[in-house]
Enzyme design. Structure first.
Site, PDB file in Angstrom:
ATOM      1  N   SER A   1      53.614   4.802  46.292  1.00  0.00           N
ATOM      2  CA  SER A   1      52.327   4.158  46.568  1.00  0.00           C
ATOM      3  C   SER A   1      52.370   2.644  46.412  1.00  0.00           C
ATOM      4  CB  SER A   1      51.227   4.759  45.690  1.00  0.00           C
ATOM      5  OG  SER A   1      50.952   6.071  46.110  1.00  0.00           O
TER       6      SER A   1
ATOM      7  N   LYS B   1      44.415  14.824  37.838  1.00  0.00           N
ATOM      8  CA  LYS B   1      43.469  14.944  38.951  1.00  0.00           C
ATOM      9  C   LYS B   1      42.193  15.714  38.599  1.00  0.00           C
ATOM     10  CE  LYS B   1      46.594  14.562  42.898  1.00  0.00           C
ATOM     11  NZ  LYS B   1      46.915  15.120  44.224  1.00  0.00           N
TER      12      LYS B   1
ATOM     13  N   ASP C   1      43.276  13.515  49.634  1.00  0.00           N
ATOM     14  CA  ASP C   1      44.331  14.432  50.099  1.00  0.00           C
ATOM     15  C   ASP C   1      43.824  15.257  51.288  1.00  0.00           C
ATOM     16  OD1 ASP C   1      46.195  13.674  48.160  1.00  0.00           O
ATOM     17  OD2 ASP C   1      45.440  15.141  46.712  1.00  0.00           O
TER      18      ASP C   1
ATOM     19  N   GLY D   1      49.687  28.289  50.266  1.00  0.00           N
ATOM     20  CA  GLY D   1      49.579  27.670  48.943  1.00  0.00           C
ATOM     21  C   GLY D   1      48.124  27.568  48.534  1.00  0.00           C
TER      22      GLY D   1
ATOM     23  N   ARG E   1      51.611  33.078  47.342  1.00  0.00           N
ATOM     24  CA  ARG E   1      52.481  34.034  46.645  1.00  0.00           C
ATOM     25  C   ARG E   1      51.651  34.915  45.725  1.00  0.00           C
ATOM     26  NH1 ARG E   1      56.992  31.412  42.877  1.00  0.00           N
ATOM     27  NH2 ARG E   1      55.111  30.562  41.933  1.00  0.00           N
ATOM     28  N   THR E   2      50.810  34.289  44.905  1.00  0.00           N
ATOM     29  CA  THR E   2      49.889  35.040  44.054  1.00  0.00           C
ATOM     30  C   THR E   2      48.611  35.258  44.858  1.00  0.00           C
ATOM     31  OG1 THR E   2      50.817  33.826  42.187  1.00  0.00           O
ATOM     32  CG2 THR E   2      48.793  35.075  41.782  1.00  0.00           C
TER      33      THR E   2
ATOM     34  N   SER F   1      45.874  36.803  44.454  1.00  0.00           N
ATOM     35  CA  SER F   1      44.545  36.672  43.827  1.00  0.00           C
ATOM     36  C   SER F   1      44.051  35.225  43.896  1.00  0.00           C
ATOM     37  CB  SER F   1      44.590  37.152  42.377  1.00  0.00           C
ATOM     38  OG  SER F   1      45.576  36.433  41.663  1.00  0.00           O
ATOM     39  N   LYS F   2      44.982  34.255  43.816  1.00  0.00           N
ATOM     40  CA  LYS F   2      44.563  32.849  43.909  1.00  0.00           C
ATOM     41  C   LYS F   2      44.091  32.503  45.315  1.00  0.00           C
ATOM     42  CE  LYS F   2      47.013  29.465  42.012  1.00  0.00           C
ATOM     43  NZ  LYS F   2      48.258  28.768  41.578  1.00  0.00           N
TER      44      LYS F   2
ATOM     45  N   ALA G   1      53.469  19.552  53.690  1.00  0.00           N
ATOM     46  CA  ALA G   1      53.068  18.552  52.690  1.00  0.00           C
ATOM     47  C   ALA G   1      54.278  18.046  51.895  1.00  0.00           C
ATOM     48  CB  ALA G   1      52.019  19.141  51.748  1.00  0.00           C
TER      49      ALA G   1
HETATM   50  P1  ATR Z   1      50.233  21.344  44.007  1.00  0.00           P
HETATM   51  O1  ATR Z   1      49.253  20.538  43.217  1.00  0.00           O
HETATM   52  O2  ATR Z   1      51.359  20.535  44.582  1.00  0.00           O
HETATM   53  O3  ATR Z   1      49.584  22.204  45.014  1.00  0.00           O
HETATM   54  P2  ATR Z   1      50.485  23.577  42.189  1.00  0.00           P
HETATM   55  O4  ATR Z   1      49.026  23.462  41.924  1.00  0.00           O
HETATM   56  O5  ATR Z   1      51.412  23.794  41.056  1.00  0.00           O
HETATM   57  O6  ATR Z   1      50.997  22.273  42.936  1.00  0.00           O
HETATM   58  O7  ATR Z   1      50.697  24.719  43.290  1.00  0.00           O
HETATM   59  C1  ATR Z   1      51.940  25.098  43.727  1.00  0.00           C
HETATM   60  C2  ATR Z   1      51.782  26.057  44.909  1.00  0.00           C
HETATM   61  O8  ATR Z   1      53.100  26.388  45.384  1.00  0.00           O
HETATM   62  C3  ATR Z   1      51.141  27.380  44.540  1.00  0.00           C
HETATM   63  O9  ATR Z   1      50.421  27.857  45.656  1.00  0.00           O
HETATM   64  C4  ATR Z   1      52.357  28.272  44.241  1.00  0.00           C
HETATM   65  O10 ATR Z   1      52.133  29.667  44.376  1.00  0.00           O
HETATM   66  P3  ATR Z   1      51.560  30.527  43.117  1.00  0.00           P
HETATM   67  O11 ATR Z   1      50.096  30.251  43.074  1.00  0.00           O
HETATM   68  O12 ATR Z   1      51.892  31.928  43.455  1.00  0.00           O
HETATM   69  O13 ATR Z   1      52.301  30.012  41.905  1.00  0.00           O
HETATM   70  C5  ATR Z   1      53.286  27.798  45.316  1.00  0.00           C
HETATM   71  N1  ATR Z   1      54.708  28.071  45.012  1.00  0.00           N
HETATM   72  C6  ATR Z   1      55.489  27.447  44.120  1.00  0.00           C
HETATM   73  N2  ATR Z   1      56.741  27.957  44.131  1.00  0.00           N
HETATM   74  C7  ATR Z   1      56.755  28.938  45.080  1.00  0.00           C
HETATM   75  C8  ATR Z   1      57.742  29.832  45.588  1.00  0.00           C
HETATM   76  N3  ATR Z   1      58.999  29.816  45.122  1.00  0.00           N
HETATM   77  N4  ATR Z   1      57.369  30.688  46.576  1.00  0.00           N
HETATM   78  C9  ATR Z   1      56.117  30.691  47.062  1.00  0.00           C
HETATM   79  N5  ATR Z   1      55.128  29.881  46.628  1.00  0.00           N
HETATM   80  C10 ATR Z   1      55.436  29.013  45.652  1.00  0.00           C
END
Ligand code: ATR
Length: 265
Positions: free
Chosen positions: A16, A65, A100, A123, A147-148, A150-151, A209
């Site tokens: 930045s 943040k 963002d 994500g 990946r998760t 539920s989120k 991103a």
């Molecule tokens: P950011 O602020 O950069 O978004 P974050 O809040 O830590 O960082 O989020 C990371 C994201 O990357 C999440 O969606 C995470 O998935 P989970 O919610 O299941 O943790 C995803 N992520 C990180 N590593 C991953 C992997 N190896 N495979 C798939 N998704 C991944």
């Protein structure tokens, strides 16, 4: 002289400062952009201190943040996202924005991507939240895959018209989609991708991103499938451009800021 800056922990490798200072130089503004690294639990205090010192604007990154929301008057979009990455100290109470979201939108617009139809956001972390709200506000129908799962479902509940899914549904979700945005960190550490190459197609615009490396495996796969590709430096650039314009009230010299950013990447 106007002082702008970034609070984060760590902030050592931030791009930045050169990006914003290229903008000040191009417009002949008497301004500097510096980085600050407050203790990890002191985000809100840092905002109060910056206001006292007369700092004109701050960007905010990990881990602050969310915490700085308590010290600012958040703009509606920042409040819905639940995170602030830009603080404007003009006027009384500091105002908190989330650029963002707009950064992703403007990165796509720069590449003449039509902001209509369906977007798949991979994500559901901080970046995923911002992009999902930003694209939904543009009128896109948003599908969040995480990946998760539920989120993803939780985020989809908050974003108007959105649906939430696991990564296993990506091929289905992408088959008739117009835009794909990777908001996970996958592709940063290793030459990996969160999206199976076979799910990509030529009618997609793909924004990653991740900007280190600048050409991720996802973007290589997308180009091979005939998709429009937008690298993560465009999103980094436009979140900064949006902050620059809020702070200075001037149109940002986008080409100069982009040039400096890409020199340093
Ligand atoms: P950011 O602020 O950069 O978004 P974050 O809040 O830590 O960082 O989020 C990371 C994201 O990357 C999440 O969606 C995470 O998935 P989970 O919610 O299941 O943790 C995803 N992520 C990180 N590593 C991953 C992997 N190896 N495979 C798939 N998704 C991944």
């Amino acid at each position: 002289m106007d002082v702008y800056g970034l609070i984060g922990n760590p902030v050592g490798h931030s791009l930045s400062p050169p990006m914003h200072e290229a903008g000040y130089e191009a417009l002949g503004l008497d301004a500097r952009y510096v980085t600050f690294e407050p203790p990890a639990d002191a985000g809100a205090e840092a905002i109060d201190a910056a206001a006292t010192l007369g700092i004109a604007g701050l960007n905010v990154t990990i881990p602050f943040k969310q915490d700085v929301l308590a010290a600012v008057d958040p703009a509606p979009l920042a409040e819905r996202i639940g995170a602030v990455n830009t603080v404007d100290f003009a006027g009384g109470t500091p105002t908190g924005y989330n650029t963002d979201a707009v950064g992703a939108v403007r990165a796509l617009e720069h590449h003449d991507v039509s902001l209509s139809g369906t977007a798949v956001v991979v994500g559901a972390g901080g970046a995923g939240r911002a992009v999902a709200f930003g694209l939904a506000d543009e009128g896109l129908s948003v599908r969040v895959a995480n990946r998760t799962e539920s989120k993803a479902l939780g985020l989809a509940d908050e974003v108007p018209g959105a649906t939430g899914h696991g990564l296993g549904s990506l091929a289905d979700l992408l088959s008739d989609a117009d835009i794909l945005v990777n908001c996970t960190s996958v592709g940063m550490e290793a030459d990996e991708t969160p999206v199976p190459a076979g799910a990509l197609h030529g009618d997609l615009a793909v924004l990653d991103a991740v900007y280190t490396p600048i050409e991720t495996r996802l973007l290589r796969d997308a180009a091979a499938a005939g998709a429009t590709t937008v690298d993560g430096a465009w999103m980094l650039l436009y979140q900064g451009v949006e902050a620059f314009e809020r702070w200075t009230g001037e149109d940002a010299p986008v080409d100069r800021m982009n040039g400096r950013l890409r020199e340093r990447l």
